[in-house]
Design a protein around this motif. Sequence first.
Motif, PDB file in Angstrom:
ATOM      1  N   ALA A  19      21.299  79.707  27.479  1.00 29.82           N
ATOM      2  CA  ALA A  19      21.737  79.652  28.868  1.00 29.82           C
ATOM      3  C   ALA A  19      22.756  80.748  29.120  1.00 29.82           C
ATOM      4  N   PRO A  20      22.893  81.191  30.390  1.00 31.93           N
ATOM      5  CA  PRO A  20      23.884  82.211  30.707  1.00 31.93           C
ATOM      6  C   PRO A  20      25.274  81.762  30.293  1.00 31.93           C
ATOM      7  N   ASP A  21      26.146  82.755  30.000  1.00 31.65           N
ATOM      8  CA  ASP A  21      27.495  82.463  29.526  1.00 31.65           C
ATOM      9  C   ASP A  21      28.268  81.595  30.498  1.00 31.65           C
ATOM     10  N   ASN A  22      28.032  81.813  31.803  1.00 26.65           N
ATOM     11  CA  ASN A  22      28.812  81.076  32.785  1.00 26.65           C
ATOM     12  C   ASN A  22      28.181  79.747  33.152  1.00 26.65           C
ATOM     13  N   ALA A  23      27.067  79.373  32.488  1.00 23.06           N
ATOM     14  CA  ALA A  23      26.393  78.125  32.817  1.00 23.06           C
ATOM     15  C   ALA A  23      26.849  77.026  31.864  1.00 23.06           C
ATOM     16  N   ARG A  24      27.431  75.954  32.394  1.00 23.61           N
ATOM     17  CA  ARG A  24      27.817  74.828  31.571  1.00 23.61           C
ATOM     18  C   ARG A  24      26.710  73.793  31.596  1.00 23.61           C
ATOM     19  N   PRO A  25      26.487  73.092  30.463  1.00 19.69           N
ATOM     20  CA  PRO A  25      25.468  72.056  30.465  1.00 19.69           C
ATOM     21  C   PRO A  25      25.762  71.028  31.553  1.00 19.69           C
ATOM     22  N   ARG A  26      24.741  70.637  32.294  1.00 18.47           N
ATOM     23  CA  ARG A  26      24.906  69.672  33.373  1.00 18.47           C
ATOM     24  C   ARG A  26      23.990  68.488  33.126  1.00 18.47           C
ATOM     25  N   HIS A  27      24.419  67.328  33.558  1.00 14.64           N
ATOM     26  CA  HIS A  27      23.587  66.148  33.438  1.00 14.64           C
ATOM     27  C   HIS A  27      22.509  66.170  34.516  1.00 14.64           C
ATOM     28  N   ILE A  28      21.263  66.129  34.084  1.00 12.36           N
ATOM     29  CA  ILE A  28      20.124  66.061  34.983  1.00 12.36           C
ATOM     30  C   ILE A  28      19.393  64.755  34.692  1.00 12.36           C
ATOM     31  N   LEU A  29      19.081  64.001  35.730  1.00 11.83           N
ATOM     32  CA  LEU A  29      18.272  62.797  35.567  1.00 11.83           C
ATOM     33  C   LEU A  29      16.868  63.094  36.073  1.00 11.83           C
ATOM     34  N   LEU A  30      15.876  62.958  35.192  1.00 15.34           N
ATOM     35  CA  LEU A  30      14.478  63.189  35.530  1.00 15.34           C
ATOM     36  C   LEU A  30      13.765  61.835  35.622  1.00 15.34           C
ATOM     37  N   ILE A  31      13.224  61.523  36.795  1.00 12.40           N
ATOM     38  CA  ILE A  31      12.493  60.273  36.998  1.00 12.40           C
ATOM     39  C   ILE A  31      11.038  60.631  37.275  1.00 12.40           C
ATOM     40  N   GLU A  32      10.195  60.474  36.270  1.00 10.60           N
ATOM     41  CA  GLU A  32       8.780  60.880  36.310  1.00 10.60           C
ATOM     42  C   GLU A  32       7.984  59.902  35.448  1.00 10.60           C
ATOM     43  N   ASP A  33       6.886  59.373  35.986  1.00  7.84           N
ATOM     44  CA  ASP A  33       6.160  58.321  35.276  1.00  7.84           C
ATOM     45  C   ASP A  33       5.056  58.830  34.365  1.00  7.84           C
ATOM     46  N   THR A  34       4.764  60.128  34.381  1.00  2.00           N
ATOM     47  CA  THR A  34       3.713  60.673  33.520  1.00  2.00           C
ATOM     48  C   THR A  34       4.334  61.257  32.254  1.00  2.00           C
ATOM     49  N   PRO A  35       4.039  60.701  31.057  1.00  3.79           N
ATOM     50  CA  PRO A  35       4.683  61.162  29.822  1.00  3.79           C
ATOM     51  C   PRO A  35       4.533  62.645  29.550  1.00  3.79           C
ATOM     52  N   SER A  36       3.338  63.198  29.814  1.00  2.00           N
ATOM     53  CA  SER A  36       3.136  64.624  29.530  1.00  2.00           C
ATOM     54  C   SER A  36       4.027  65.494  30.402  1.00  2.00           C
ATOM     55  N   LEU A  37       4.201  65.110  31.679  1.00  2.00           N
ATOM     56  CA  LEU A  37       5.068  65.877  32.568  1.00  2.00           C
ATOM     57  C   LEU A  37       6.535  65.684  32.181  1.00  2.00           C
ATOM     58  N   GLN A  38       6.889  64.468  31.767  1.00  2.50           N
ATOM     59  CA  GLN A  38       8.248  64.246  31.273  1.00  2.50           C
ATOM     60  C   GLN A  38       8.586  65.230  30.164  1.00  2.50           C
TER      61      GLN A  38
END
Length: 484
Positions: A19-38
Amino acid sequence: MSAPVRQGGAEAKPRTASAPDNARPRHILLIEDTPSLQMVYRSVLASAGHRVAVAGTAAEGLARFHEVTPSVVLLDLMLPDRDGLDLMQDMLRLRPETNVIVITANGSINKAVEAMRAGAHEFLVKPFDEQRFLGAVENASQARTPRQPRRAVPEPEAPVVLSGSFLGSSDAMERIQSKIRSAARSMATVFITGESGTGKELCALAVHANSPRASGPFIALNCGAIPQDLLESEVFGHVKGSFTGAIADKPGAAAAADGGTLFLDEICEMAPALQTKLLRFLQTSTVQPVGATRPRKVNVRIVCATNRDPLDAVRRGHFREDLYYRLYVVPVHMPPLRERGDDVIEIAEAALSRFAAEEGREFTGLDPEVAALFRRHPWPGNVRQVLNVIRNVVVLNDGGLVTPRMLPDDFSDQDLPVDVALPGALPTSSEPILNGLIGRTLAEIEQIVIEATIARHGGSVPKAARVLDVSPSTLYRKRESWKG
């Protein structure tokens, strides 16, 4: 479900780039019901430096929402146990500062637009590429809190920041100001419609001034006033030597608006080829100047306007349907002045005070007879016509109370003349003008009015264009289409 994120036509693979130097890890919540897309979405996000929590149902998603406090939620609207739109509204009620990106299939674009109106930050239509996916997440992650948390005790709503002649206390204007107040805090595209002179650009300025981007640039571009062969350069810029006359690099309006708002006026006059490029810009948040080999990423909020019916333009094939759905998220219709009651007095008095100060004159207000005259007048030129009338009064008179004799010679409290002979109209010149228009289509009426205006100005298209408040190129294109 539709195909997963694609990169160069193939299923996306985890990237090894950090990731870019100025990018801090952020919490992302992914809500998706298809396992392959998850799996694919999570891999792409993780490789970009994000921390990802995953849920497969609405119930699980709401539980994880409480656990991880995400800054961004990626939400598929089609979930097995609950409607995604209802889930999004619950999450925004709990934490209004959360930025939600909704994911939908091609056949559910209307649902995505509904979600944007309900407070979503952005939407993605499957299938989408990795660049578009990460760009949407990055924009949402960097966005300042677009909504303020609700409080137990309601506080008075902050007044809308107004500019210029965007004034009025009528019910219609109060509704518009309420909509601006809500829309300004989001990244949703605002689509302003209304007759010429109703204040569409001032409405766009109010959206910008009340948004988190108020300190950034506001760049306005009239798509109908620029020759079509130069419009792409005006929007996206060009590099030196890319075409004859390109003597230096030019950034373009989209790049100039980076961090702020890009206002596209007369959007329905944009050429079809450029509409395609604008859609691509909206999908990727990148611009590629004419003659450039690499695109550039920008962060721009779009506000657009037209004095036409955009859906009618879609039906006629003049405006892309997919671009219409991308732009027509938060519609704002500016009512004509004749429907705004005493707003005309408020606008006239404000203009009188401002113009008098500019010209060094002293006016004390409007005579009651003038105020009554203003209330009766149909104001076909809307707010712009009021400003012109007041400017004329201030320039040609020394001051005092504005009386009827001070008004311009061509100003009258009567409606349009009834004996105007229009080409193609059915009645004789002694019959009311409307009798010749009733029963005709809007397209026919438009042609009749345009041709009559051109004829009245000795065949001069530029003069007619000024009266009709459109660009000459618009009239030339319309007349060319009528020949076909």
